[in-house]
Scaffold this active site. Structure first.
Site, PDB file in Angstrom:
ATOM      1  N   GLU A   1       0.837  -1.213   0.000  1.00 56.80           N
ATOM      2  CA  GLU A   1       0.000   0.000   0.000  1.00 56.80           C
ATOM      3  C   GLU A   1       0.867   1.256   0.000  1.00 56.80           C
ATOM      4  O   GLU A   1       0.531   2.258  -0.643  1.00 56.80           O
ATOM      5  CB  GLU A   1      -0.939   0.114   1.153  1.00 56.80           C
ATOM      6  CG  GLU A   1      -1.323  -0.836   2.115  1.00 56.80           C
ATOM      7  CD  GLU A   1      -0.576  -1.979   2.647  1.00 56.80           C
ATOM      8  OE1 GLU A   1       0.451  -2.426   2.090  1.00 56.80           O
ATOM      9  OE2 GLU A   1      -1.028  -2.484   3.664  1.00 56.80           O
TER      10      GLU A   1
ATOM     11  N   ALA B   1       8.058 -38.129  -7.127  1.00 55.68           N
ATOM     12  CA  ALA B   1       7.777 -38.625  -8.478  1.00 55.68           C
ATOM     13  C   ALA B   1       7.646 -40.128  -8.380  1.00 55.68           C
ATOM     14  O   ALA B   1       8.432 -40.788  -7.686  1.00 55.68           O
ATOM     15  CB  ALA B   1       8.923 -38.245  -9.412  1.00 55.68           C
TER      16      ALA B   1
HETATM   17  N1  LIG Z   1      11.117 -40.397  -6.953  1.00 53.18           N
HETATM   18  C1  LIG Z   1      11.362 -39.414  -6.110  1.00 53.18           C
HETATM   19  O1  LIG Z   1      10.617 -38.421  -6.086  1.00 53.18           O
HETATM   20  C2  LIG Z   1      12.524 -39.490  -5.176  1.00 53.18           C
HETATM   21  C3  LIG Z   1      12.863 -38.362  -4.413  1.00 53.18           C
HETATM   22  C4  LIG Z   1      13.920 -38.448  -3.537  1.00 53.18           C
HETATM   23  C5  LIG Z   1      14.605 -39.656  -3.412  1.00 53.18           C
HETATM   24  N2  LIG Z   1      14.266 -40.723  -4.169  1.00 53.18           N
HETATM   25  C6  LIG Z   1      14.981 -41.988  -4.030  1.00 53.18           C
HETATM   26  O2  LIG Z   1      14.774 -42.432  -2.718  1.00 53.18           O
HETATM   27  C7  LIG Z   1      15.914 -43.175  -2.304  1.00 53.18           C
HETATM   28  C8  LIG Z   1      16.238 -42.829  -0.890  1.00 53.18           C
HETATM   29  O3  LIG Z   1      15.086 -43.005  -0.137  1.00 53.18           O
HETATM   30  P1  LIG Z   1      15.082 -43.672   1.309  1.00 53.18           P
HETATM   31  O4  LIG Z   1      13.678 -43.827   1.713  1.00 53.18           O
HETATM   32  O5  LIG Z   1      15.967 -44.871   1.287  1.00 53.18           O
HETATM   33  O6  LIG Z   1      15.867 -42.580   2.188  1.00 53.18           O
HETATM   34  P2  LIG Z   1      15.553 -41.085   2.639  1.00 53.18           P
HETATM   35  O7  LIG Z   1      14.119 -40.892   2.897  1.00 53.18           O
HETATM   36  O8  LIG Z   1      16.264 -40.148   1.743  1.00 53.18           O
HETATM   37  O9  LIG Z   1      16.340 -41.068   4.029  1.00 53.18           O
HETATM   38  C9  LIG Z   1      15.917 -41.825   5.117  1.00 53.18           C
HETATM   39  C10 LIG Z   1      16.699 -43.121   5.181  1.00 53.18           C
HETATM   40  O10 LIG Z   1      18.076 -42.804   5.124  1.00 53.18           O
HETATM   41  C11 LIG Z   1      18.727 -43.306   6.256  1.00 53.18           C
HETATM   42  N3  LIG Z   1      19.657 -42.268   6.688  1.00 53.18           N
HETATM   43  C12 LIG Z   1      19.359 -41.065   7.244  1.00 53.18           C
HETATM   44  N4  LIG Z   1      20.461 -40.375   7.481  1.00 53.18           N
HETATM   45  C13 LIG Z   1      21.496 -41.135   7.054  1.00 53.18           C
HETATM   46  C14 LIG Z   1      22.893 -40.974   7.042  1.00 53.18           C
HETATM   47  N5  LIG Z   1      23.460 -39.862   7.514  1.00 53.18           N
HETATM   48  N6  LIG Z   1      23.655 -41.988   6.552  1.00 53.18           N
HETATM   49  C15 LIG Z   1      23.081 -43.118   6.093  1.00 53.18           C
HETATM   50  N7  LIG Z   1      21.761 -43.330   6.079  1.00 53.18           N
HETATM   51  C16 LIG Z   1      20.976 -42.351   6.540  1.00 53.18           C
HETATM   52  C17 LIG Z   1      17.652 -43.565   7.281  1.00 53.18           C
HETATM   53  O11 LIG Z   1      18.095 -44.604   8.078  1.00 53.18           O
HETATM   54  P3  LIG Z   1      17.316 -45.075   9.392  1.00 53.18           P
HETATM   55  O12 LIG Z   1      16.117 -45.829   8.896  1.00 53.18           O
HETATM   56  O13 LIG Z   1      18.314 -45.947  10.101  1.00 53.18           O
HETATM   57  O14 LIG Z   1      16.963 -43.853  10.126  1.00 53.18           O
HETATM   58  C18 LIG Z   1      16.461 -43.894   6.441  1.00 53.18           C
HETATM   59  O15 LIG Z   1      16.431 -45.261   6.086  1.00 53.18           O
HETATM   60  C19 LIG Z   1      17.007 -42.853  -3.258  1.00 53.18           C
HETATM   61  O16 LIG Z   1      17.303 -44.028  -3.989  1.00 53.18           O
HETATM   62  C20 LIG Z   1      16.461 -41.792  -4.156  1.00 53.18           C
HETATM   63  O17 LIG Z   1      16.881 -41.970  -5.480  1.00 53.18           O
HETATM   64  C21 LIG Z   1      13.224 -40.672  -5.038  1.00 53.18           C
END
Ligand SMILES: NC(=O)c1ccc[n+]([C@@H]2O[C@H](COP(=O)([O-])OP(=O)(O)OC[C@H]3O[C@@H](n4cnc5c(N)ncnc54)[C@H](OP(=O)(O)O)[C@@H]3O)[C@@H](O)[C@H]2O)c1
Length: 354
Positions: free
Chosen positions: A58, A164
């Site tokens: 404004e 995605a």
């Molecule tokens: N399509 C999409 O939109 C999209 C987007 C993003 C990622 N992605 C894919 O998702 C995958 C990753 O997903 P996600 O569910 O496995 O993981 P995330 O959600 O990125 O992270 C959480 C996981 O990572 C572990 N974590 C957290 N901090 C960590 C660290 N400092 N060092 C090692 N591990 C750690 C956790 O372990 P705890 O269970 O022990 O806590 C948990 O299992 C990738 O392959 C990526 O390409 C896809």
């Protein structure tokens, strides 16, 4: 005001919304606001809040009309998408600026949810004899300030979950960086990086995808980047640690080798408190909206605890992975959708007030 048609009021207010959006990506923790000064359908000047700490809408509209004669200004109506501010911040109260001007009519879309304002400016304008019309296109006005309202009333950012997925419901393959969305959707995601204030990813996504999480494909700002790590280490050579935009790391302990420009916060020992702790901590930053970009594990934590306001899914309709990391599932809520090339973009809105 009686002779001013509803249609004219709405046309002027729509222009205010368009002007407000020119500040998108730059105004947080403030809202986007736009303003028009007009005599009937003749616009005298316009204004918007361009950036946090800079001039309010404004005040800009009134400044831009400084050469307009007094007798014309006294017939003018000031349209503004949000109730003018009542308090001193980086700017003096806009309500004072209006009262110092000859303008007699003020049209507002919605009331300011900031407790320091919340109807006080409207009352003051009315008490001074100004005509105030409130509630023009109020639903759209509220939509424009929804992240600001969330911050003001709930002391947390507006949370958007985004992923995605392939047509058969997978987000990727374990340990691999798989591209699911098309080029148009990539640009859309970068546009969201401009429009929202912060993007969060889980530790595994930092390790596997090495995302930069900045805005390279659309004009405008880049968001704050946030990493949520539940382990005591992360690789130091990741793109996300580069100094090109502010970065925040939430981790179970301080990680010594992470560059100094990254602000680190230690998570509470109790895992169930992590998400709400992160959201509360973000109130110390100019962050009204947060987009959680994955991976599935992190997204599922937000869904399981019900801490989200909106979900955006990009579905690659020609993509079939057959197996891999399953995308989260959500059912039975209000949705809207549109096509972007061979991708489908679906938005789901939260029904629970949290
Ligand atoms: N399509 C999409 O939109 C999209 C987007 C993003 C990622 N992605 C894919 O998702 C995958 C990753 O997903 P996600 O569910 O496995 O993981 P995330 O959600 O990125 O992270 C959480 C996981 O990572 C572990 N974590 C957290 N901090 C960590 C660290 N400092 N060092 C090692 N591990 C750690 C956790 O372990 P705890 O269970 O022990 O806590 C948990 O299992 C990738 O392959 C990526 O390409 C896809």
């Amino acid at each position: 005001m009686a002779e001013t048609s509803d249609r004219l009021l709405e046309t002027m207010m729509r222009r205010c919304f368009d002007l407000a959006r020119q500040g998108q990506g730059y105004t947080s923790p403030n809202p986007m606001v736009g303003s028009v000064l007009a005599v009937k359908d003749q616009v005298l000047s316009e204004g918007f809040h361009p950036r946090y700490r800079q001039i309010h809408a404004e005040a800009m509209a009134l400044n831009n009309a400084r050469d307009v004669p007094h007798n014309i200004l006294s017939q003018a109506t000031l349209y503004v998408s949000l109730e003018p501010c009542f308090h001193y911040g980086f700017n003096p109260p806009c309500v004072d600026r209006i009262l110092e001007s000859p303008v007699q009519n003020v049209v507002i879309s919605c009331m300011d949810p900031n407790p320091l304002v919340a109807g006080k400016s409207i009352a003051r304008l009315k008490a001074s004899g100004r005509s105030v019309t409130l509630g023009i296109l109020a639903e759209e006005g509220e939509q424009l300030i929804r992240a600001f309202r969330t911050r003001m009333t709930k002391e947390r950012p507006y949370v958007v979950l985004k992923w995605a997925e392939s047509n058969d419901g997978y987000m990727g393959k374990p340990g691999q960086n798989v591209r699911i969305s098309n080029d148009l959707s990539q640009v859309l995601t970068h546009r969201w990086r401009h429009e929202l204030d912060a993007f969060l990813v889980g530790g595994k996504t930092v390790i596997v995808d090495n995302p930069q999480l900045n805005n390279r494909l659309y004009w405008g700002s880049s968001p704050h980047r946030i990493v949520y790590s539940t382990h005591a280490s992360l690789p130091v050579d990741r793109a996300i640690w580069k100094a090109d935009c502010p970065t925040i790391l939430f981790s179970v302990c301080k990680l010594p080798d992470i560059p100094d420009q990254v602000q680190q916060f230690e998570l509470p020992a109790n895992r169930s408190e992590h998400l709400r702790f992160m959201l509360a901590t973000l109130m110390h930053f100019p962050i009204n909206s947060l987009l959680v970009e994955g991976g599935p594990h992190t997204l599922q934590s937000f869904i399981d605890q019900g801490v989200w306001d909106e979900v955006r899914i990009i579905r690659g309709r020609n993509q079939y992975l057959g197996s891999g990391l399953l995308a989260p599932t959500l059912r039975g809520r209000r949705t809207k959708r549109f096509d972007l090339g061979d991708d489908e973009v679906v938005t789901i809105f939260q029904d629970n007030d949290w």
